[in-house]
Design an enzyme around this catalytic site. Structure first.
Site, short mmCIF file in Angstrom:
data_model
loop_
_atom_site.label_atom_id
_atom_site.label_comp_id
_atom_site.label_asym_id
_atom_site.label_seq_id
_atom_site.Cartn_x
_atom_site.Cartn_y
_atom_site.Cartn_z
CB THR A 23 -32.40 27.38 -19.56
OG1 THR A 23 -33.16 27.51 -18.36
CG2 THR A 23 -33.26 26.88 -20.69
CG ASP A 41 -25.98 28.19 -8.70
OD1 ASP A 41 -25.24 29.20 -8.66
OD2 ASP A 41 -27.12 28.20 -9.19
CG PHE A 44 -23.42 29.11 -3.27
CD1 PHE A 44 -23.04 30.42 -3.02
CD2 PHE A 44 -24.19 28.85 -4.38
CE1 PHE A 44 -23.42 31.45 -3.86
CE2 PHE A 44 -24.60 29.86 -5.23
CZ PHE A 44 -24.20 31.17 -4.97
CG ASP A 66 -25.42 37.83 -5.22
OD1 ASP A 66 -25.72 37.60 -6.39
OD2 ASP A 66 -26.17 37.57 -4.25
NE ARG A 125 -35.86 36.44 -17.72
CZ ARG A 125 -35.07 36.14 -18.74
NH1 ARG A 125 -33.91 35.53 -18.53
NH2 ARG A 125 -35.42 36.43 -19.97
#
Length: 192
Positions: A23, A41, A44, A66, A125
């Site tokens: 964001t 991201d 990956f 992770d 979240r």
């Protein structure tokens, strides 16, 4: 004729999962003309990639997404270098949860930001998001949070990281970072 920039300012926006990195990066890229962004991201490994075999967690019947080894970091570094070499933007925002955990990337950053969250807020979240592959019932407690704590401890050893509380008002975080990036650009002699 295109104005060729002499230097690309590279800003790292790291932090825990769901801390507001994407964001913030999107807002900054929109606010600063001529800027661009890259998201970790996008690097990956594919679920069928044999490099993931060493990251298998049998008791959870999943891979450890992770760890830095779950990402094609060599490609990410090469892509950042290409953006810098092409001078295609004035500011390149690089966003990701492990961007400060990969030594070959550290020299790119003119400024580093790391968003933190409490365990409870991070869990809350993350529970609102859908992942592919989906998180198993124990993935957060056995993988996500312990890996984040390991990364956080390493990042704390870096003297030039600016830590931001991801639970603060998003506008407050955005305005702080935007002001600091604009100041860096002015110091480089670039108009803002």
């Amino acid at each position: 004729m295109m104005n060729v920039l002499t230097q690309v300012l590279v800003i790292g926006v790291g932090g825990t999962t769901n801390s507001g990195k994407s964001t913030l990066t999107k807002r900054l890229t929109t606010a600063i003309a001529g800027s661009s962004s890259m998201c970790q991201d996008n690097y990956f490994l594919d679920p069928g990639d044999e490099r993931l075999n060493k990251l298998r967690i049998p008791e959870l019947d999943c891979w450890n997404w992770d760890k830095i080894a779950a990402l094609d970091m060599e490609k990410m570094v090469a892509d950042i270098q290409t953006k810098i070499d092409e001078h295609s933007c004035s500011v390149l925002f690089v966003e990701g949860f492990l961007i400060f955990d990969y030594e070959p990337m550290l020299s790119f950053f003119s400024k580093k930001y790391f968003l933190t969250l409490t365990q409870e807020e991070c869990r809350r979240r993350r529970s609102l998001r859908v992942y592919n592959p989906a998180d198993g019932p124990q993935y957060f407690d056995k993988v996500v949070w312990p890996e984040y704590i390991n990364v956080l401890e390493q990042v704390k050893l870096q003297p030039d990281v600016n830590f931001l509380d991801g639970t603060k008002d998003q506008d407050e975080i955005f305005n702080q970072v935007l002001g600091e990036v604009k100041q860096l650009l002015e110091n480089m002699g670039q108009s803002v």
